[in-house]
Design a protein around this motif. Structure first.
Motif, PDB file in Angstrom:
ATOM      1  N   SER B  76       0.835  -1.205   0.000  1.00 24.43           N
ATOM      2  CA  SER B  76       0.000   0.000   0.000  1.00 24.43           C
ATOM      3  C   SER B  76       0.867   1.252   0.000  1.00 24.43           C
ATOM      4  O   SER B  76       0.579   2.225  -0.699  1.00 24.43           O
ATOM      5  N   ARG B  77       1.916   1.210   0.801  1.00 23.41           N
ATOM      6  CA  ARG B  77       2.804   2.362   0.872  1.00 23.41           C
ATOM      7  C   ARG B  77       3.447   2.619  -0.489  1.00 23.41           C
ATOM      8  O   ARG B  77       3.542   3.759  -0.944  1.00 23.41           O
ATOM      9  N   TRP B  78       3.862   1.545  -1.127  1.00 26.27           N
ATOM     10  CA  TRP B  78       4.475   1.684  -2.439  1.00 26.27           C
ATOM     11  C   TRP B  78       3.488   2.288  -3.436  1.00 26.27           C
ATOM     12  O   TRP B  78       3.823   3.161  -4.223  1.00 26.27           O
ATOM     13  N   ARG B  79       2.242   1.821  -3.382  1.00 26.57           N
ATOM     14  CA  ARG B  79       1.237   2.340  -4.308  1.00 26.57           C
ATOM     15  C   ARG B  79       0.972   3.825  -4.062  1.00 26.57           C
ATOM     16  O   ARG B  79       0.772   4.601  -4.985  1.00 26.57           O
ATOM     17  N   ARG B  80       0.960   4.184  -2.779  1.00 29.21           N
ATOM     18  CA  ARG B  80       0.708   5.588  -2.470  1.00 29.21           C
ATOM     19  C   ARG B  80       1.828   6.468  -2.999  1.00 29.21           C
ATOM     20  O   ARG B  80       1.608   7.534  -3.527  1.00 29.21           O
ATOM     21  N   ARG B  81       3.010   6.006  -2.838  1.00 25.39           N
ATOM     22  CA  ARG B  81       4.152   6.845  -3.221  1.00 25.39           C
ATOM     23  C   ARG B  81       4.426   6.794  -4.707  1.00 25.39           C
ATOM     24  O   ARG B  81       5.154   7.616  -5.249  1.00 25.39           O
ATOM     25  N   ARG B  82       3.860   5.794  -5.362  1.00 23.18           N
ATOM     26  CA  ARG B  82       4.011   5.692  -6.816  1.00 23.18           C
ATOM     27  C   ARG B  82       5.466   5.692  -7.247  1.00 23.18           C
ATOM     28  O   ARG B  82       5.847   6.327  -8.218  1.00 23.18           O
ATOM     29  N   ARG B  83       6.261   5.028  -6.501  1.00 24.69           N
ATOM     30  CA  ARG B  83       7.646   4.892  -6.943  1.00 24.69           C
ATOM     31  C   ARG B  83       8.188   3.578  -6.412  1.00 24.69           C
ATOM     32  O   ARG B  83       7.635   2.982  -5.502  1.00 24.69           O
ATOM     33  N   GLU B  84       9.256   3.157  -7.018  1.00 23.12           N
ATOM     34  CA  GLU B  84       9.826   1.876  -6.656  1.00 23.12           C
ATOM     35  C   GLU B  84      10.423   1.907  -5.252  1.00 23.12           C
ATOM     36  O   GLU B  84      10.994   2.899  -4.826  1.00 23.12           O
ATOM     37  N   VAL B  85      10.269   0.826  -4.545  1.00 21.39           N
ATOM     38  CA  VAL B  85      10.982   0.679  -3.285  1.00 21.39           C
ATOM     39  C   VAL B  85      12.461   0.455  -3.629  1.00 21.39           C
ATOM     40  O   VAL B  85      12.782  -0.393  -4.449  1.00 21.39           O
ATOM     41  N   PRO B  86      13.343   1.254  -3.070  1.00 18.70           N
ATOM     42  CA  PRO B  86      14.741   1.120  -3.455  1.00 18.70           C
ATOM     43  C   PRO B  86      15.364  -0.186  -2.952  1.00 18.70           C
ATOM     44  O   PRO B  86      15.605  -0.352  -1.773  1.00 18.70           O
ATOM     45  N   VAL B  87      15.539  -1.092  -3.855  1.00 17.22           N
ATOM     46  CA  VAL B  87      16.241  -2.324  -3.541  1.00 17.22           C
ATOM     47  C   VAL B  87      17.627  -2.221  -4.162  1.00 17.22           C
ATOM     48  O   VAL B  87      17.759  -1.843  -5.322  1.00 17.22           O
ATOM     49  N   PRO B  88      18.664  -2.507  -3.414  1.00 19.74           N
ATOM     50  CA  PRO B  88      20.008  -2.349  -3.942  1.00 19.74           C
ATOM     51  C   PRO B  88      20.222  -3.148  -5.222  1.00 19.74           C
ATOM     52  O   PRO B  88      19.754  -4.272  -5.344  1.00 19.74           O
ATOM     53  N   HIS B  89      20.871  -2.533  -6.157  1.00 19.21           N
ATOM     54  CA  HIS B  89      21.214  -3.233  -7.379  1.00 19.21           C
ATOM     55  C   HIS B  89      22.226  -4.337  -7.041  1.00 19.21           C
ATOM     56  O   HIS B  89      23.087  -4.141  -6.182  1.00 19.21           O
ATOM     57  N   PRO B  90      22.115  -5.497  -7.703  1.00 23.40           N
ATOM     58  CA  PRO B  90      23.026  -6.597  -7.381  1.00 23.40           C
ATOM     59  C   PRO B  90      24.492  -6.192  -7.410  1.00 23.40           C
ATOM     60  O   PRO B  90      25.282  -6.634  -6.580  1.00 23.40           O
ATOM     61  N   ALA B  91      24.836  -5.322  -8.347  1.00 17.11           N
ATOM     62  CA  ALA B  91      26.239  -4.915  -8.435  1.00 17.11           C
ATOM     63  C   ALA B  91      26.670  -4.170  -7.176  1.00 17.11           C
ATOM     64  O   ALA B  91      27.817  -4.245  -6.743  1.00 17.11           O
ATOM     65  N   MET B  92      25.739  -3.447  -6.602  1.00 15.77           N
ATOM     66  CA  MET B  92      26.053  -2.718  -5.376  1.00 15.77           C
ATOM     67  C   MET B  92      26.069  -3.673  -4.183  1.00 15.77           C
ATOM     68  O   MET B  92      26.889  -3.545  -3.281  1.00 15.77           O
ATOM     69  N   VAL B  93      25.145  -4.600  -4.214  1.00  9.44           N
ATOM     70  CA  VAL B  93      25.040  -5.506  -3.079  1.00  9.44           C
ATOM     71  C   VAL B  93      26.304  -6.329  -2.910  1.00  9.44           C
ATOM     72  O   VAL B  93      26.792  -6.541  -1.809  1.00  9.44           O
ATOM     73  N   THR B  94      26.877  -6.786  -4.020  1.00 11.29           N
ATOM     74  CA  THR B  94      28.057  -7.636  -3.913  1.00 11.29           C
ATOM     75  C   THR B  94      29.266  -6.871  -3.394  1.00 11.29           C
ATOM     76  O   THR B  94      30.249  -7.468  -2.995  1.00 11.29           O
ATOM     77  N   ASP B  95      29.181  -5.547  -3.421  1.00  9.09           N
ATOM     78  CA  ASP B  95      30.294  -4.750  -2.911  1.00  9.09           C
ATOM     79  C   ASP B  95      30.164  -4.459  -1.427  1.00  9.09           C
ATOM     80  O   ASP B  95      30.995  -3.765  -0.847  1.00  9.09           O
ATOM     81  N   ARG B 112      26.599 -11.168   2.839  1.00  8.58           N
ATOM     82  CA  ARG B 112      26.710 -12.111   1.709  1.00  8.58           C
ATOM     83  C   ARG B 112      25.389 -12.823   1.479  1.00  8.58           C
ATOM     84  O   ARG B 112      24.907 -12.942   0.351  1.00  8.58           O
ATOM     85  N   ILE B 113      24.798 -13.272   2.556  1.00  9.57           N
ATOM     86  CA  ILE B 113      23.543 -14.006   2.407  1.00  9.57           C
ATOM     87  C   ILE B 113      22.405 -13.055   2.045  1.00  9.57           C
ATOM     88  O   ILE B 113      21.543 -13.376   1.231  1.00  9.57           O
ATOM     89  N   MET B 114      22.412 -11.865   2.628  1.00  5.26           N
ATOM     90  CA  MET B 114      21.361 -10.907   2.271  1.00  5.26           C
ATOM     91  C   MET B 114      21.475 -10.525   0.792  1.00  5.26           C
ATOM     92  O   MET B 114      20.462 -10.370   0.102  1.00  5.26           O
ATOM     93  N   ALA B 115      22.716 -10.410   0.305  1.00  2.17           N
ATOM     94  CA  ALA B 115      22.899 -10.091  -1.116  1.00  2.17           C
ATOM     95  C   ALA B 115      22.330 -11.204  -1.989  1.00  2.17           C
ATOM     96  O   ALA B 115      21.666 -10.942  -3.003  1.00  2.17           O
ATOM     97  N   ALA B 116      22.588 -12.441  -1.583  1.00  3.03           N
ATOM     98  CA  ALA B 116      22.060 -13.572  -2.357  1.00  3.03           C
ATOM     99  C   ALA B 116      20.530 -13.597  -2.289  1.00  3.03           C
ATOM    100  O   ALA B 116      19.854 -13.866  -3.291  1.00  3.03           O
ATOM    101  N   LEU B 117      19.985 -13.289  -1.131  1.00  2.00           N
ATOM    102  CA  LEU B 117      18.514 -13.257  -0.988  1.00  2.00           C
ATOM    103  C   LEU B 117      17.902 -12.161  -1.858  1.00  2.00           C
ATOM    104  O   LEU B 117      16.862 -12.353  -2.487  1.00  2.00           O
TER     105      LEU B 117
END
Lengths: 224, 177
Positions: B76-95, B112-117
């Motif tokens: 619901s929050r995402w719909r209200r804000r009308r924008r993507e929830v910022p999820v780290p890009h994989p390239a950033m996560v691995t760093d 490491r595990i959170m990046a894989a998830l």
């Protein structure tokens, strides 16, 4: 690596995360959620019981001073004193009408004051929500919220948001389910002279109490 | 009598909160990947649980109710804000910096595990969270997510395979050292 080892690794990966919010804070927030929920719930009840399409309810605390700095007091009260009166009506510079109700008394006085401020209104604190002279207006919740907003201690009404040919109905909602105080619970402050006898109810004792607002078709018989 | 009842309800809810808050928070965190948002959503969900405690307390799995409410609130929050929830890009996560040793320290996740998830599709991540963190069975997980039990099993199988593929080399090396 088998499934058990992998599952354990996933669980361990977030094992350091703990909730830090005290339960008291959650409960306080929950009470606010519950109060907010009663708005549409009361709207549905009103539709069935009184044939009114929509209503909003909210909790108005009674232990608040009836006078606010920019307001004028209820009839007969002393503007210099801060004491509980039955209700206060304040016409703001932007045209909004703020209504503070502390006790469910003198509905005809409140009704007359609102009408004098240019708001087509009907007020009832006992008996049916709408008199037989009134016909409920089926407004959307958005429209109703634009007209009437329950604030922390008062009800803000924007007359300019009223659909053409409509007025406001204010009434109590005794079915809201809050605990009724004992008859000997002391009230706060002095009710206006000549008012009705103390009516045991949530609003009169410092507990939260219910109040509802809906829209009606304006007519001389209903809204003046 | 009424006040006694209210007091008992509060104690009952407080006990539930103490026992389930951490697991619910971890589950939502794994599902959405952002710790601050997860805390907000879980707090809101528990508040709603208290607001409806008479109903929620009779739920066969109230912690599942809380998690589902939190996830729905996130949508619901995402719909209200009308924008993507910022999820780290994989390239950033691995760093992300590697955690010291296995598992996570207090207040932190194992990066490491959170990046894989986070590289899993959202639905697979939710299934992993509900099945492995909240320890729900397949049927309850399916109910929470509104999907078929068979779909839950398929998502879990794919997620486990992907995680194993990503994490096995690192974890095996860690175990040897």
């Amino acid at each position: 690596m088998n499934d058990t080892e992998l599952s354990t690794a996933v669980r361990d990966s977030v094992a350091g995360i703990h909730s830090a919010t005290p339960v008291g804070q959650i409960i306080t927030r929950g009470r606010a959620v519950r109060a907010r929920r009663r708005i549409p719930a009361a709207a549905g009840a009103l539709t069935v019981a009184a044939g009114t399409a929509l209503a909003v309810t909210a909790l108005l605390p009674s232990g608040q001073p009836a006078l606010r700095p920019s307001g004028h007091p209820a009839p007969g009260s002393d503007p210099a004193a801060v004491r509980l009166a039955a209700w206060t009506v304040v016409r703001q510079a932007n045209g909004d009408i703020d209504v503070t109700i502390n006790q469910l008394k003198d509905p005809s006085g409140l009704q007359a004051t609102l009408r004098a401020d240019g708001l087509p209104a009907t007020v009832s604190f006992s008996g049916p929500a709408l008199s037989s002279a009134c016909q409920a207006y089926a407004a959307s919740m958005d429209t109703l919220r634009a007209v009437a907003q329950f604030q922390a201690t008062y009800l803000a009404i924007d007359p300019s948001a009223l659909p053409s040919g409509t007025g406001v109905a204010i009434f109590d909602d005794p079915g809201a389910g809050l605990p009724s105080p004992s008859a000997n619970t002391p009230t706060h402050g002095n009710p206006p002279s000549g008012s009705q006898p103390h009516r045991p109810g949530p609003l009169a004792t410092g507990l939260n109490g219910p109040l509802a607002v809906g829209l009606v078709y304006a007519s001389p018989q209903c809204t003046g | 009598m009424r006040w006694m009842g209210v007091r008992t309800q509060q104690l009952d809810f407080a006990e539930f909160y103490r026992s389930a808050a951490d697991e619910c928070l971890r589950t939502v965190l794994v599902s959405i990947g952002d710790q601050d948002t997860a805390r907000e959503l879980v707090d809101e969900a528990f508040a709603r649980a208290w607001a409806s405690w008479r109903t929620v307390s009779r739920h066969p799995a109230p912690e599942a109710w809380v998690v589902r409410t939190a996830l729905n609130a996130g949508i619901s929050r995402w719909r209200r804000r009308r924008r993507e929830v910022p999820v780290p890009h994989p390239a950033m996560v691995t760093d992300l910096p590697a955690a010291s040793g296995a598992g996570a320290s207090a207040g932190q996740v194992d990066p490491r595990i959170m990046a894989a998830l986070l590289r899993l599709p959202e639905r697979q991540r939710q299934v992993v969270a509900l099945r492995l963190i909240l320890d729900l069975d397949t049927a309850r997980t399916a109910e929470v997510l509104g999907i078929a039990p068979g779909t839950v099993m398929a998502h879990l199988g794919r997620a486990m395979a992907a995680l194993r593929h990503e994490l096995q080399p690192e974890l095996q090396q860690e175990n040897r050292s």
